[in-house]
Design a protein around this motif. Structure first.
Motif, short mmCIF file in Angstrom:
data_model
loop_
_atom_site.label_atom_id
_atom_site.label_comp_id
_atom_site.label_asym_id
_atom_site.label_seq_id
_atom_site.Cartn_x
_atom_site.Cartn_y
_atom_site.Cartn_z
N ALA A 132 -3.45 2.52 -12.82
CA ALA A 132 -2.71 3.35 -11.87
C ALA A 132 -3.72 3.89 -10.86
O ALA A 132 -4.77 4.41 -11.25
CB ALA A 132 -2.01 4.49 -12.59
N ARG A 133 -3.41 3.73 -9.59
CA ARG A 133 -4.36 4.10 -8.54
C ARG A 133 -4.81 5.56 -8.65
O ARG A 133 -5.99 5.87 -8.49
CB ARG A 133 -3.74 3.85 -7.17
N ILE A 134 -3.90 6.45 -8.95
CA ILE A 134 -4.25 7.87 -9.02
C ILE A 134 -5.24 8.12 -10.16
O ILE A 134 -6.17 8.92 -10.03
CB ILE A 134 -3.00 8.77 -9.13
N ARG B 268 -9.17 13.13 -0.47
CA ARG B 268 -8.16 12.70 0.50
C ARG B 268 -7.24 11.64 -0.10
O ARG B 268 -6.01 11.74 0.00
CB ARG B 268 -8.85 12.16 1.75
N GLU B 269 -7.82 10.64 -0.74
CA GLU B 269 -7.04 9.56 -1.32
C GLU B 269 -6.16 10.06 -2.47
O GLU B 269 -5.04 9.57 -2.65
CB GLU B 269 -7.95 8.43 -1.81
N GLU C 266 -2.10 9.69 -2.65
CA GLU C 266 -1.42 9.08 -3.79
C GLU C 266 -0.43 10.05 -4.44
O GLU C 266 0.67 9.64 -4.83
CB GLU C 266 -2.45 8.60 -4.81
N GLU C 267 -0.80 11.33 -4.53
CA GLU C 267 0.15 12.33 -5.06
C GLU C 267 1.41 12.38 -4.21
O GLU C 267 2.52 12.45 -4.74
CB GLU C 267 -0.50 13.71 -5.09
N ILE D 81 8.29 10.07 -8.98
CA ILE D 81 7.62 9.74 -10.24
C ILE D 81 6.99 10.97 -10.86
O ILE D 81 6.98 11.13 -12.07
CB ILE D 81 6.55 8.63 -10.01
N GLU D 82 6.47 11.88 -10.07
CA GLU D 82 5.84 13.07 -10.64
C GLU D 82 6.67 14.30 -10.34
O GLU D 82 7.27 14.50 -9.38
CB GLU D 82 4.44 13.28 -10.10
#
Length: 72
Positions: free
Chosen positions: A22-24, A57-58, A62-63, A71-72
């Protein structure tokens, strides 16, 4: 250093390939490992701060994506 790819290339110089799936989570693990590199005196303060800024920043991007998808 300006992109997440640049941060990944920094890790690659140390033989580190970070992929959780998962990217996060990848970004969160990179932040932990970045701190370890800095505390181990393997990278200087400027590199650490640049990479940390990019990861922060990324992570926010993603959040926001996950929140938009519900999703969150």
């Amino acid at each position: 250093m300006e992109t997440l790819y640049d941060v990944q290339q920094l890790f690659k110089r140390f033989g580190m390939y970070i992929y959780v799936g998962a990217r996060i989570y990848d970004i969160e693990l990179m932040a932990i490992e970045l701190k370890n590199l800095y505390e181990g005196h393997l990278i200087d303060r400027d590199i650490y701060l640049q990479a940390r800024r990019i990861l922060s920043r990324e992570h926010k991007i993603e959040e926001n994506r996950l929140t938009e998808r519900g999703i969150e």
